[in-house]
Design a protein around this motif. Structure first.
Motif, PDB file in Angstrom:
ATOM      1  N   ALA A 180       7.357 -52.202  -0.563  1.00 36.35           N
ATOM      2  CA  ALA A 180       8.241 -51.360  -1.360  1.00 36.35           C
ATOM      3  C   ALA A 180       7.515 -50.108  -1.846  1.00 36.35           C
ATOM      4  O   ALA A 180       8.065 -49.014  -1.830  1.00 36.35           O
ATOM      5  CB  ALA A 180       8.797 -52.150  -2.545  1.00 36.35           C
ATOM      6  N   VAL A 181       6.271 -50.250  -2.272  1.00 36.82           N
ATOM      7  CA  VAL A 181       5.460 -49.130  -2.739  1.00 36.82           C
ATOM      8  C   VAL A 181       4.112 -49.210  -2.039  1.00 36.82           C
ATOM      9  O   VAL A 181       3.454 -50.241  -2.072  1.00 36.82           O
ATOM     10  CB  VAL A 181       5.244 -49.196  -4.274  1.00 36.82           C
ATOM     11  CG1 VAL A 181       4.346 -48.068  -4.731  1.00 36.82           C
ATOM     12  CG2 VAL A 181       6.576 -49.171  -4.998  1.00 36.82           C
ATOM     13  N   CYS A 182       3.703 -48.117  -1.392  1.00 36.04           N
ATOM     14  CA  CYS A 182       2.445 -48.103  -0.640  1.00 36.04           C
ATOM     15  C   CYS A 182       1.610 -46.907  -1.040  1.00 36.04           C
ATOM     16  O   CYS A 182       2.135 -45.871  -1.428  1.00 36.04           O
ATOM     17  CB  CYS A 182       2.730 -48.027   0.853  1.00 36.04           C
ATOM     18  SG  CYS A 182       3.612 -49.452   1.483  1.00 36.04           S
ATOM     19  N   THR A 183       0.308 -47.055  -0.906  1.00 38.48           N
ATOM     20  CA  THR A 183      -0.613 -45.952  -1.158  1.00 38.48           C
ATOM     21  C   THR A 183      -1.548 -45.809   0.037  1.00 38.48           C
ATOM     22  O   THR A 183      -1.953 -46.797   0.633  1.00 38.48           O
ATOM     23  CB  THR A 183      -1.460 -46.211  -2.424  1.00 38.48           C
ATOM     24  OG1 THR A 183      -2.124 -47.467  -2.295  1.00 38.48           O
ATOM     25  CG2 THR A 183      -0.592 -46.226  -3.665  1.00 38.48           C
ATOM     26  N   PRO A 184      -1.889 -44.552   0.398  1.00 40.77           N
ATOM     27  CA  PRO A 184      -2.833 -44.367   1.498  1.00 40.77           C
ATOM     28  C   PRO A 184      -4.217 -44.847   1.082  1.00 40.77           C
ATOM     29  O   PRO A 184      -4.590 -44.784  -0.079  1.00 40.77           O
ATOM     30  CB  PRO A 184      -2.826 -42.865   1.744  1.00 40.77           C
ATOM     31  CG  PRO A 184      -2.033 -42.244   0.666  1.00 40.77           C
ATOM     32  CD  PRO A 184      -1.390 -43.307  -0.146  1.00 40.77           C
ATOM     33  N   THR A 185      -4.971 -45.346   2.030  1.00 40.13           N
ATOM     34  CA  THR A 185      -6.324 -45.813   1.782  1.00 40.13           C
ATOM     35  C   THR A 185      -7.190 -45.476   2.988  1.00 40.13           C
ATOM     36  O   THR A 185      -6.684 -45.052   4.011  1.00 40.13           O
ATOM     37  CB  THR A 185      -6.327 -47.339   1.480  1.00 40.13           C
ATOM     38  OG1 THR A 185      -7.646 -47.739   1.108  1.00 40.13           O
ATOM     39  CG2 THR A 185      -5.844 -48.147   2.658  1.00 40.13           C
ATOM     40  N   THR A 245       0.671 -53.757  -2.446  1.00 45.08           N
ATOM     41  CA  THR A 245       0.518 -55.031  -3.142  1.00 45.08           C
ATOM     42  C   THR A 245       1.732 -55.282  -4.033  1.00 45.08           C
ATOM     43  O   THR A 245       1.710 -56.154  -4.872  1.00 45.08           O
ATOM     44  CB  THR A 245      -0.759 -55.047  -3.996  1.00 45.08           C
ATOM     45  OG1 THR A 245      -0.726 -53.927  -4.888  1.00 45.08           O
ATOM     46  CG2 THR A 245      -1.996 -54.990  -3.130  1.00 45.08           C
ATOM     47  N   GLY A 246       2.791 -54.500  -3.853  1.00 49.09           N
ATOM     48  CA  GLY A 246       3.977 -54.629  -4.684  1.00 49.09           C
ATOM     49  C   GLY A 246       4.793 -55.861  -4.356  1.00 49.09           C
ATOM     50  O   GLY A 246       4.439 -56.661  -3.506  1.00 49.09           O
ATOM     51  N   ASN A 247       5.889 -56.001  -5.052  1.00 50.41           N
ATOM     52  CA  ASN A 247       6.798 -57.117  -4.804  1.00 50.41           C
ATOM     53  C   ASN A 247       8.201 -56.557  -4.636  1.00 50.41           C
ATOM     54  O   ASN A 247       8.762 -56.049  -5.596  1.00 50.41           O
ATOM     55  CB  ASN A 247       6.745 -58.106  -5.962  1.00 50.41           C
ATOM     56  CG  ASN A 247       7.487 -59.386  -5.637  1.00 50.41           C
ATOM     57  OD1 ASN A 247       7.855 -59.611  -4.491  1.00 50.41           O
ATOM     58  ND2 ASN A 247       7.708 -60.201  -6.636  1.00 50.41           N
TER      59      ASN A 247
END
Length: 181
Positions: free
Chosen positions: A68-73, A62-64
């Motif tokens: 650019a920045v991701c998290t596992p879900t 959900t970055g801008n």
């Protein structure tokens, strides 16, 4: 223009200038060590959500810029297809469908937290019709299905799904892509 590209062995990359230059995103790497990116999808909300489906799990960003920045879900499975249903609740698109070998997962505005248990078939491909009119689901073992999108949140016994396997060769095809116009 923003562009996202998933690769077979180097992860995901994104460009904020129409592809003139690229940046590693989520798990992107210059080494041949990252699981295959099988699907990418972005919502067009006021705060965009990018989902990256890999051979081993789902990532969200959900970055801008998104990616650019991701998290596992969850689900932590092979992610074969991702689709956002264009149902607007006034602030965001509500339904996300994620196809895995275990089935079709759904997350919607009325389903807080993680995704619902898998539904129907091993979903290799998903295409959604506008206005909640329906979903086509391509299966790796059972062919092509159509269901009312609103029915996918119901228990399996209550859901109306139609199997479309009247292909000319009379075989049940291994469906890997579905597209609607």
């Amino acid at each position: 223009d923003q562009v996202w590209a998933g690769t077979e062995t180097y992860g995901m990359y994104y460009s904020t200038n129409g592809g003139t230059s690229w940046t590693t995103g989520c798990d992107g790497s210059t080494r041949n060590t990252v699981p295959t990116v099988l699907s990418l999808a972005i919502s067009h909300n006021s705060s965009p959500l990018l989902l990256e489906g890999r051979a081993d799990k789902l990532f969200k960003s959900t970055g801008n810029p998104p990616g650019a920045v991701c998290t596992p879900t969850t689900p932590l499975l092979r992610i074969q297809a991702i689709a956002f249903e264009p149902l607007w609740d006034g602030s965001k698109y509500c339904h996300i469908y994620v196809g895995t070998p275990r089935g079709l997962f759904l997350k919607g505005c009325a389903i807080p937290g993680s995704f619902s248990p898998p539904k129907v078939v091993d979903a290799k491909a998903v295409a959604l019709a506008n206005g909640m009119r329906g979903a086509f689901i391509g299966s790796g073992s059972q062919g092509l299905f159509k269901g009312e999108a609103r029915d996918l949140s119901l228990p399996t016994s209550s859901r109306a799904m139609v199997q479309y396997n009247n292909f000319p060769n009379k075989l049940t095809p291994y469906i890997v892509a579905v597209c609607l116009d």
